[in-house]
Each structure stands twice: as structure tokens, then as C-alpha cells.
Write an enzyme that holds these catalytic residues in place. Sequence first.
Site, PDB file in Angstrom:
ATOM      1  N   LYS A  32    -109.169 -11.979 127.136  1.00 56.77           N
ATOM      2  CA  LYS A  32    -110.499 -11.151 127.608  1.00 56.77           C
ATOM      3  C   LYS A  32    -111.585 -12.105 127.251  1.00 56.77           C
ATOM      4  O   LYS A  32    -112.746 -12.250 127.810  1.00 56.77           O
ATOM      5  CB  LYS A  32    -110.365  -9.813 127.181  1.00 56.77           C
ATOM      6  CG  LYS A  32    -109.739  -8.797 127.701  1.00 56.77           C
ATOM      7  CD  LYS A  32    -109.897  -8.617 129.269  1.00 56.77           C
ATOM      8  CE  LYS A  32    -109.009  -7.680 129.821  1.00 56.77           C
ATOM      9  NZ  LYS A  32    -108.767  -7.550 131.214  1.00 56.77           N
ATOM     10  N   TYR A  76    -103.750  -5.174 120.148  1.00 60.45           N
ATOM     11  CA  TYR A  76    -104.333  -5.618 121.547  1.00 60.45           C
ATOM     12  C   TYR A  76    -104.288  -7.170 121.831  1.00 60.45           C
ATOM     13  O   TYR A  76    -103.902  -7.769 122.836  1.00 60.45           O
ATOM     14  CB  TYR A  76    -105.945  -5.291 121.565  1.00 60.45           C
ATOM     15  CG  TYR A  76    -106.368  -5.482 123.147  1.00 60.45           C
ATOM     16  CD1 TYR A  76    -105.724  -4.541 124.243  1.00 60.45           C
ATOM     17  CD2 TYR A  76    -107.157  -6.333 123.682  1.00 60.45           C
ATOM     18  CE1 TYR A  76    -106.285  -4.611 125.680  1.00 60.45           C
ATOM     19  CE2 TYR A  76    -107.717  -6.592 124.989  1.00 60.45           C
ATOM     20  CZ  TYR A  76    -107.419  -5.616 125.833  1.00 60.45           C
ATOM     21  OH  TYR A  76    -107.862  -5.748 127.166  1.00 60.45           O
TER      22      TYR A  76
HETATM   23  P1  NAD Z   1    -103.738  -1.012 136.366  1.00 61.21           P
HETATM   24  O1  NAD Z   1    -102.298  -1.095 135.847  1.00 61.21           O
HETATM   25  O2  NAD Z   1    -103.855  -0.050 137.154  1.00 61.21           O
HETATM   26  O3  NAD Z   1    -104.293  -2.314 137.009  1.00 61.21           O
HETATM   27  C1  NAD Z   1    -103.578  -3.442 136.764  1.00 61.21           C
HETATM   28  C2  NAD Z   1    -103.582  -4.426 137.895  1.00 61.21           C
HETATM   29  O4  NAD Z   1    -103.123  -5.573 137.805  1.00 61.21           O
HETATM   30  C3  NAD Z   1    -102.281  -3.804 138.630  1.00 61.21           C
HETATM   31  O5  NAD Z   1    -102.872  -3.230 140.110  1.00 61.21           O
HETATM   32  C4  NAD Z   1    -101.413  -4.628 138.863  1.00 61.21           C
HETATM   33  O6  NAD Z   1    -100.648  -5.049 140.168  1.00 61.21           O
HETATM   34  C5  NAD Z   1    -102.130  -6.099 138.736  1.00 61.21           C
HETATM   35  N1  NAD Z   1    -101.557  -7.389 138.589  1.00 61.21           N
HETATM   36  C6  NAD Z   1    -100.931  -7.677 137.303  1.00 61.21           C
HETATM   37  N2  NAD Z   1    -100.122  -8.882 137.532  1.00 61.21           N
HETATM   38  C7  NAD Z   1    -100.629  -9.274 138.740  1.00 61.21           C
HETATM   39  C8  NAD Z   1    -100.273 -10.419 139.425  1.00 61.21           C
HETATM   40  N3  NAD Z   1     -99.686 -11.507 139.036  1.00 61.21           N
HETATM   41  N4  NAD Z   1    -100.883 -10.717 140.767  1.00 61.21           N
HETATM   42  C9  NAD Z   1    -101.680  -9.628 141.280  1.00 61.21           C
HETATM   43  N5  NAD Z   1    -101.922  -8.479 140.702  1.00 61.21           N
HETATM   44  C10 NAD Z   1    -101.404  -8.289 139.401  1.00 61.21           C
HETATM   45  O7  NAD Z   1    -104.477  -0.898 135.064  1.00 61.21           O
HETATM   46  P2  NAD Z   1    -106.138  -0.867 134.799  1.00 61.21           P
HETATM   47  O8  NAD Z   1    -106.392  -0.273 133.585  1.00 61.21           O
HETATM   48  O9  NAD Z   1    -106.821  -0.308 136.008  1.00 61.21           O
HETATM   49  O10 NAD Z   1    -106.544  -2.262 134.576  1.00 61.21           O
HETATM   50  C11 NAD Z   1    -107.396  -3.137 135.318  1.00 61.21           C
HETATM   51  C12 NAD Z   1    -108.229  -3.791 134.522  1.00 61.21           C
HETATM   52  O11 NAD Z   1    -109.098  -3.280 133.817  1.00 61.21           O
HETATM   53  C13 NAD Z   1    -107.518  -4.783 133.674  1.00 61.21           C
HETATM   54  O12 NAD Z   1    -107.990  -6.288 133.794  1.00 61.21           O
HETATM   55  C14 NAD Z   1    -107.603  -4.537 132.259  1.00 61.21           C
HETATM   56  O13 NAD Z   1    -107.276  -5.327 131.197  1.00 61.21           O
HETATM   57  C15 NAD Z   1    -108.918  -3.709 132.418  1.00 61.21           C
HETATM   58  N6  NAD Z   1    -109.397  -2.610 131.502  1.00 61.21           N
HETATM   59  C16 NAD Z   1    -108.586  -1.257 131.363  1.00 61.21           C
HETATM   60  C17 NAD Z   1    -108.876  -0.681 130.321  1.00 61.21           C
HETATM   61  C18 NAD Z   1    -107.983   0.295 130.055  1.00 61.21           C
HETATM   62  O14 NAD Z   1    -108.197   0.990 129.000  1.00 61.21           O
HETATM   63  N7  NAD Z   1    -107.261   0.930 131.071  1.00 61.21           N
HETATM   64  C19 NAD Z   1    -110.119  -1.157 129.341  1.00 61.21           C
HETATM   65  C20 NAD Z   1    -110.738  -2.174 129.607  1.00 61.21           C
HETATM   66  C21 NAD Z   1    -110.362  -3.023 130.595  1.00 61.21           C
END
Ligand code: NAD
Length: 257
Positions: A164, A157
Site C-alpha cells: 500500500k 498486515y
Molecule cells: P474483495 O475481496 O471484495 O476485493 C478484492 C478484489 O481483488 C476481488 O474482487 C478480487 O477478485 C480482486 N483481485 C485479486 N487478485 C486479482 C487479479 N490478479 N486480477 C484481478 N482482480 C484481482 O475485498 P475488498 O476489501 O473490497 O478489497 C478491495 C480493496 O480495498 C483492496 O485493495 C483492499 O486492500 C482495499 N482495502 C480493504 C479494506 C478492508 O478492510 N476490507 C481496508 C482498506 C483497503
Amino acid sequence: MGLVAGKKALVLGLANERSLAYVIAQYLVAEGASLAVTYQGTALEERVRRLGETLNDPLAVPCDVGDDTSIDRMFEVVGKEMGGIDLLVHAIAYAEKEDLVGPYYTVSRRGFHTALDIGAYSFTAVARGAVPLMEAQGGGAMVTLTYFGAEKVIQHYNIMGVTKAALEASVRYLANDLGPKNIRVNALSAGPIKTLSAKGVSDFNSMLLHSREKAPLQRNITPDDVGRAGLFLLSDLSSGITGETLHVDCGYNIVGM
Ligand code: NAD
């Protein structure tokens, strides 16, 4: 009456139907909110507009959070079209693929900056833009998405864990700044869940396996677990909660050995 009936929400981070932003958006719409959503760039526009059809056709605006002009333009449009906003969802992160594999210490200066800029600074930048629109409504609530890798070492990670940690600290400082304006700021720390971003973390399947084995609830979280908790943090059900990181991980974080 829905839990967020009549509220106006701005949701950042929709990429596809698995996006955690999309799940939370669905819960907000089901409970009576009207939305504006953003998409990162033209490559995602069509897909996000199609997702919008299931969200009562929200206002959809481009926003690259790595670009101040793009953020300003987005808020101009949202302000003009919606007047104010009550709720903000920030579900955005990005790191170079090579920085999510192997040891952490090999991260480049550029990779470090990119991850911190997109995944942590962007929340502060977007929160700042949202403040006048929330003040127009007499207050509001903001939520960002984080992960346990901020608190403990999770193999691979790496730079996202450091990002984070900065994001969670930002939540506390923002909550302190914005509390007097009746704006609450919280983080939702989700367990691992298969999304587009998750694919970038190497050996993600091992994370899923391990978390299911160790978590007291003996399962991985579902998108609905995230949607419900997001709704909770954005609705008046959490009216006394701000600056908090809420773990939605089936209890994984409480277990030692
Ligand atoms: P996802 O890929 O669906 O979403 C990530 C989003 O970030 C996308 O919509 C992408 O377009 C956007 N993004 C990236 N760079 C960008 C930029 N420069 N400008 C605007 N938008 C931008 O994946 P997700 O898992 O839904 O991620 C959403 C959040 O949840 C993130 O912060 C991720 O770290 C967090 N998260 C995810 C998990 C997991 O296991 N999936 C766990 C904990 C936290």
C-alpha cells in the site's frame, strides 16, 4: 441530475456483494453513471454478472491484472463498447496467506513480488490503459483503495502495508503525470471492514475492535462511508483534489495516545 450523470465508469475489483468496488459502483449508478465491470476469472463470472443485475447490467469483462495480455484485451473490449471512460475504480489486492501472519521479515521473494505486482503495479498498468479512453472524454478521475498499514505498522498486515505504501506513492506520481491531461488520481484509505480480502488478514477482528475504540467517531466505518467518499473523489465535488490519500476511517489515523 446525479453527481456523475452521463459519466462512464470502469470498475475493477468486484468479487461479491461486500466488495468495496461493489459499494462504490452502487453509488456511481445511483448518481447517473453507466458502468463496465471486470471479474478476475471464470470462477467469479457468474457472481459478478448477478451483481451486475443490480447495477443496470453493465458490460462485464474478464481481467486478471497479473497478466498484461488480459489487461490489454479488457481495454480493447471496453474501448470498443464504450468509446471512452471518465472514471476508474481500482479495488484490487492480493497476498499469500502465509505472508499475512507472524512477523513481516519472513516474507519470501515470491510473496513480496506477488503482493506488489497485484496490489501496486496493477494500478499503474490499468491507469496507463485508461489514459487514452479518458483523453477521448477530455479528462477523468481515478481512485484506488488503500489502508493505514502503508503509513504505520499494523500487526499482521505486513507485506500488504509495504504494497500500500508503493500504491500511495504511485498515486502521487500518476497524479503528476496525468494532471496535464485533466485526469485526477486519488487514493481512498478505508478503515477495516469485513470483506472477502479482509478474511485473509489474521486477527482481523482485533483490528476492528481496536479501531472502534480509538477512532474519534467511536465506531467502525460502514460500506456506505466508503461508497460516499468514493463518489466524492470521482465526482466534480473533488475537482481541485489530486494525488491525495483521503482517510475514511472515522478519524483513527489522527489519534496518537
Ligand atoms: P474483495 O475481496 O471484495 O476485493 C478484492 C478484489 O481483488 C476481488 O474482487 C478480487 O477478485 C480482486 N483481485 C485479486 N487478485 C486479482 C487479479 N490478479 N486480477 C484481478 N482482480 C484481482 O475485498 P475488498 O476489501 O473490497 O478489497 C478491495 C480493496 O480495498 C483492496 O485493495 C483492499 O486492500 C482495499 N482495502 C480493504 C479494506 C478492508 O478492510 N476490507 C481496508 C482498506 C483497503
